[in-house]
Design a protein around this motif. Structure first.
Motif, PDB file in Angstrom:
ATOM      1  N   VAL A 107     -45.367  25.398  85.587  1.00 47.89           N
ATOM      2  CA  VAL A 107     -45.790  24.789  86.852  1.00 47.89           C
ATOM      3  C   VAL A 107     -45.330  25.653  88.029  1.00 47.89           C
ATOM      4  O   VAL A 107     -46.073  25.871  88.995  1.00 47.89           O
ATOM      5  N   GLN A 108     -44.107  26.142  87.950  1.00 45.41           N
ATOM      6  CA  GLN A 108     -43.591  27.017  89.013  1.00 45.41           C
ATOM      7  C   GLN A 108     -44.408  28.296  89.118  1.00 45.41           C
ATOM      8  O   GLN A 108     -44.711  28.758  90.224  1.00 45.41           O
ATOM      9  N   ASN A 109     -44.786  28.857  87.970  1.00 48.27           N
ATOM     10  CA  ASN A 109     -45.561  30.106  87.967  1.00 48.27           C
ATOM     11  C   ASN A 109     -46.963  29.923  88.538  1.00 48.27           C
ATOM     12  O   ASN A 109     -47.526  30.853  89.119  1.00 48.27           O
ATOM     13  N   THR A 110     -47.521  28.732  88.350  1.00 48.57           N
ATOM     14  CA  THR A 110     -48.872  28.461  88.875  1.00 48.57           C
ATOM     15  C   THR A 110     -48.835  27.980  90.316  1.00 48.57           C
ATOM     16  O   THR A 110     -49.873  27.718  90.908  1.00 48.57           O
ATOM     17  N   LYS A 111     -47.583  27.788  90.837  1.00 53.69           N
ATOM     18  CA  LYS A 111     -47.384  27.374  92.235  1.00 53.69           C
ATOM     19  C   LYS A 111     -48.036  26.027  92.553  1.00 53.69           C
ATOM     20  O   LYS A 111     -48.584  25.812  93.641  1.00 53.69           O
ATOM     21  N   ILE A 112     -47.973  25.121  91.576  1.00 57.55           N
ATOM     22  CA  ILE A 112     -48.425  23.741  91.803  1.00 57.55           C
ATOM     23  C   ILE A 112     -47.277  22.980  92.459  1.00 57.55           C
ATOM     24  O   ILE A 112     -46.158  22.974  91.951  1.00 57.55           O
ATOM     25  N   ASN A 113     -47.542  22.333  93.573  1.00 62.16           N
ATOM     26  CA  ASN A 113     -46.480  21.695  94.353  1.00 62.16           C
ATOM     27  C   ASN A 113     -46.257  20.222  94.012  1.00 62.16           C
ATOM     28  O   ASN A 113     -45.459  19.559  94.660  1.00 62.16           O
ATOM     29  N   LYS A 114     -46.958  19.712  93.013  1.00 62.88           N
ATOM     30  CA  LYS A 114     -46.768  18.316  92.610  1.00 62.88           C
ATOM     31  C   LYS A 114     -45.540  18.187  91.712  1.00 62.88           C
ATOM     32  O   LYS A 114     -45.111  19.164  91.086  1.00 62.88           O
ATOM     33  N   LYS A 115     -44.995  16.979  91.656  1.00 58.09           N
ATOM     34  CA  LYS A 115     -43.932  16.714  90.691  1.00 58.09           C
ATOM     35  C   LYS A 115     -44.598  16.502  89.330  1.00 58.09           C
ATOM     36  O   LYS A 115     -45.334  15.553  89.125  1.00 58.09           O
ATOM     37  N   VAL A 116     -44.343  17.408  88.398  1.00 58.63           N
ATOM     38  CA  VAL A 116     -45.020  17.386  87.093  1.00 58.63           C
ATOM     39  C   VAL A 116     -43.982  17.237  85.984  1.00 58.63           C
ATOM     40  O   VAL A 116     -43.037  18.011  85.893  1.00 58.63           O
ATOM     41  N   THR A 117     -44.169  16.207  85.152  1.00 63.38           N
ATOM     42  CA  THR A 117     -43.339  16.003  83.967  1.00 63.38           C
ATOM     43  C   THR A 117     -44.239  16.006  82.737  1.00 63.38           C
ATOM     44  O   THR A 117     -45.470  16.083  82.863  1.00 63.38           O
ATOM     45  N   LEU A 118     -43.630  15.901  81.579  1.00 67.52           N
ATOM     46  CA  LEU A 118     -44.424  15.822  80.344  1.00 67.52           C
ATOM     47  C   LEU A 118     -45.358  14.619  80.375  1.00 67.52           C
ATOM     48  O   LEU A 118     -46.482  14.674  79.876  1.00 67.52           O
ATOM     49  N   HIS A 119     -44.898  13.518  80.972  1.00 63.87           N
ATOM     50  CA  HIS A 119     -45.715  12.297  81.021  1.00 63.87           C
ATOM     51  C   HIS A 119     -46.909  12.466  81.964  1.00 63.87           C
ATOM     52  O   HIS A 119     -47.900  11.740  81.845  1.00 63.87           O
ATOM     53  N   THR A 120     -46.827  13.428  82.896  1.00 61.98           N
ATOM     54  CA  THR A 120     -47.945  13.691  83.807  1.00 61.98           C
ATOM     55  C   THR A 120     -49.183  14.121  83.028  1.00 61.98           C
ATOM     56  O   THR A 120     -50.316  13.806  83.418  1.00 61.98           O
ATOM     57  N   LEU A 121     -48.986  14.817  81.916  1.00 59.82           N
ATOM     58  CA  LEU A 121     -50.124  15.252  81.086  1.00 59.82           C
ATOM     59  C   LEU A 121     -50.838  14.047  80.489  1.00 59.82           C
ATOM     60  O   LEU A 121     -52.067  14.017  80.397  1.00 59.82           O
ATOM     61  N   ARG A 122     -50.076  13.032  80.107  1.00 57.47           N
ATOM     62  CA  ARG A 122     -50.671  11.777  79.576  1.00 57.47           C
ATOM     63  C   ARG A 122     -51.428  11.048  80.685  1.00 57.47           C
ATOM     64  O   ARG A 122     -52.544  10.566  80.471  1.00 57.47           O
ATOM     65  N   HIS A 123     -50.824  10.968  81.877  1.00 54.53           N
ATOM     66  CA  HIS A 123     -51.501  10.341  83.016  1.00 54.53           C
ATOM     67  C   HIS A 123     -52.813  11.067  83.335  1.00 54.53           C
ATOM     68  O   HIS A 123     -53.834  10.429  83.625  1.00 54.53           O
ATOM     69  N   SER A 124     -52.768  12.392  83.273  1.00 54.00           N
ATOM     70  CA  SER A 124     -53.958  13.184  83.609  1.00 54.00           C
ATOM     71  C   SER A 124     -55.066  12.974  82.586  1.00 54.00           C
ATOM     72  O   SER A 124     -56.248  12.875  82.941  1.00 54.00           O
ATOM     73  N   PHE A 125     -54.710  12.883  81.299  1.00 51.17           N
ATOM     74  CA  PHE A 125     -55.666  12.597  80.224  1.00 51.17           C
ATOM     75  C   PHE A 125     -56.415  11.298  80.517  1.00 51.17           C
ATOM     76  O   PHE A 125     -57.650  11.238  80.469  1.00 51.17           O
ATOM     77  N   ALA A 126     -55.659  10.236  80.834  1.00 50.45           N
ATOM     78  CA  ALA A 126     -56.264   8.918  81.079  1.00 50.45           C
ATOM     79  C   ALA A 126     -57.160   8.949  82.315  1.00 50.45           C
ATOM     80  O   ALA A 126     -58.278   8.406  82.304  1.00 50.45           O
ATOM     81  N   THR A 127     -56.700   9.588  83.365  1.00 47.10           N
ATOM     82  CA  THR A 127     -57.471   9.636  84.615  1.00 47.10           C
ATOM     83  C   THR A 127     -58.764  10.427  84.429  1.00 47.10           C
ATOM     84  O   THR A 127     -59.829  10.016  84.901  1.00 47.10           O
ATOM     85  N   HIS A 128     -58.691  11.541  83.711  1.00 47.70           N
ATOM     86  CA  HIS A 128     -59.885  12.361  83.500  1.00 47.70           C
ATOM     87  C   HIS A 128     -60.900  11.647  82.608  1.00 47.70           C
ATOM     88  O   HIS A 128     -62.111  11.791  82.806  1.00 47.70           O
ATOM     89  N   LEU A 129     -60.419  10.877  81.633  1.00 50.31           N
ATOM     90  CA  LEU A 129     -61.338  10.062  80.823  1.00 50.31           C
ATOM     91  C   LEU A 129     -62.073   9.052  81.693  1.00 50.31           C
ATOM     92  O   LEU A 129     -63.289   8.868  81.571  1.00 50.31           O
ATOM     93  N   LEU A 130     -61.327   8.400  82.579  1.00 50.99           N
ATOM     94  CA  LEU A 130     -61.919   7.390  83.465  1.00 50.99           C
ATOM     95  C   LEU A 130     -62.951   8.028  84.390  1.00 50.99           C
ATOM     96  O   LEU A 130     -64.044   7.492  84.598  1.00 50.99           O
ATOM     97  N   GLU A 131     -62.626   9.204  84.917  1.00 51.38           N
ATOM     98  CA  GLU A 131     -63.557   9.903  85.821  1.00 51.38           C
ATOM     99  C   GLU A 131     -64.808  10.383  85.104  1.00 51.38           C
ATOM    100  O   GLU A 131     -65.858  10.558  85.719  1.00 51.38           O
ATOM    101  N   ASN A 132     -64.696  10.561  83.773  1.00 46.87           N
ATOM    102  CA  ASN A 132     -65.873  10.962  82.980  1.00 46.87           C
ATOM    103  C   ASN A 132     -66.683   9.764  82.493  1.00 46.87           C
ATOM    104  O   ASN A 132     -67.628   9.920  81.726  1.00 46.87           O
TER     105      ASN A 132
END
Length: 371
Positions: free
Chosen positions: A306-331
């Motif tokens: 995350v630091q290398n990609t310069k993403i400024n959000k607070k990102v944890t392992l659980h963020t990947l699970r949240h993102s999976f669910a949100t992207h499914l909903l958006e699709n």
């Protein structure tokens, strides 16, 4: 010379020092002599609260054995000295109370509670019992619990969820002891309702493209592609992957429930490459000596990417699970299917993703555009 590494981290809302060393019975027994050192099942590591006094205590205690202490990572995180109110110092448990706490742990395990819940309840109960010793009382009254709640939790600025865990742990201990006490009068703070941090699809791609280690990339890709909790991913065994039906069997997850979730075709290619390279024998992701991989290592890899990609959000392992669910909903995936894939007991838990979905927000017409 034996070597021990001290690493900064955070756990249950507190800054901590993780104590890392190759498994060694002598080191383990020596470290456990310090009353403030605890074992975290989640981190798979011994740890203590990060403070100047605890740092000095650790250095001196380890150097008694003339072992090497690597504290370079701690040097980068200097703790400023504070002239605020003195920290609450709790006495050590007596041998009898230590034995009773061990019996309490077995009692909780017989209730088939999860390992994390058992360890948390035992830990907070130990703090409460030590607080009672400090107050020179064995009368575990509502008043004492309220005092403990104020001195140990509120003044220490610990999280709301940790405060509720403390009260739950004490309730279980009193039930174990057969002590009748009315705890319903103790006010519990409401947990803050915070929306989860979610990554965009491009941000997820950037994070994965920044990881070169095949094992790390496979593990983090699994969390996103299947919407798994880190504990579920680390508990997976090879035969839990059903490539014929393109499903992953999650066994005895949170709430002691089994479920199936998706096995991505693209992820399966990555998984096969990982399997050929590492040849795991039991757990899908193995650490040293064939044991389960550490989630602390996975979090460290994600943080670096995350630091290398310069993403400024607070990102944890659980963020990947949240993102999976949100992207499914958006699709356009039905919220009920998302609930099943995530293993949520109630649809109310899954509904939080409707608040962070770009699709649902984009469909709302802003009245300012009508001016």
């Amino acid at each position: 010379m034996k070597s021990i590494t001290l690493l900064p981290n955070s756990h249950k809302g507190l800054k901590i020092i993780m104590i890392h060393f190759p498994f060694d019975e002598e080191i383990k027994n020596h470290i456990k002599l310090l009353p403030e050192v605890k074992w975290s099942q989640t981190l798979k590591s011994f740890y203590t609260k990060d403070s100047i006094s605890n740092r000095n205590l650790l250095y001196k205690h380890i150097r008694l054995k003339h072992w090497f202490v690597d504290y370079n990572k701690l040097k980068k995180q200097v703790i400023p000295s504070s002239k605020t109110t003195a920290k609450l110092v709790l006495p050590v448990l007596s041998k009898n109370l230590g034995l009773e706490l061990s019996n309490f742990k077995r009692w909780l395990q017989q209730k088939r509670l999860s390992d994390n819940t058992v360890n948390t309840y035992v830990e907070v109960t130990a703090f409460f019992l030590r607080y009672a010793i400090l107050k020179k009382t064995e009368n575990y009254s509502v008043k004492l619990i309220e005092q403990f709640n104020y001195d140990f939790i509120f003044k220490e600025n610990k999280s709301v969820s940790y405060q509720n865990q403390c009260i739950n742990g004490i309730k279980k201990f009193l039930l174990f002891r057969g002590v009748e006490i009315e705890l319903s009068n103790i006010k519990r703070p409401k947990k803050e309702k915070q929306l989860p941090s979610v990554l965009s699809v491009d941000e997820v791609k950037a994070i994965f493209n920044n990881i070169t280690n095949l094992k790390h990339k496979t593990l983090l890709s699994l969390l996103y592609s299947a919407g798994l909790r880190i504990g579920e991913a680390l508990n997976l065994k090879i035969d839990n992957i059903d490539s014929k039906r393109m499903l992953i069997h999650i066994k005895q997850a949170k709430g002691k429930k089994d479920r199936y979730t998706l096995l991505s075709h693209s992820f399966l290619k990555l998984l096969r490459a990982y399997y050929l390279a590492y040849k795991p024998k039991d757990f899908l992701f193995e650490g040293q000596n064939g044991k389960k991989y550490s989630n602390a290592s996975a979090q460290a890899v994600l943080k670096k990417s995350v630091q290398n990609t310069k993403i400024n959000k607070k990102v944890t392992l659980h963020t990947l699970r949240h993102s999976f669910a949100t992207h499914l909903l958006e699709n356009g995936t039905d919220i009920r299917y998302i609930q099943e894939l995530l293993g949520h007991s109630s649809p109310k838990t899954t509904m939080i993703y409707t608040h962070v979905s770009q699709t649902s927000l984009k469909n709302i017409k802003n009245p300012f555009d009508e001016l």
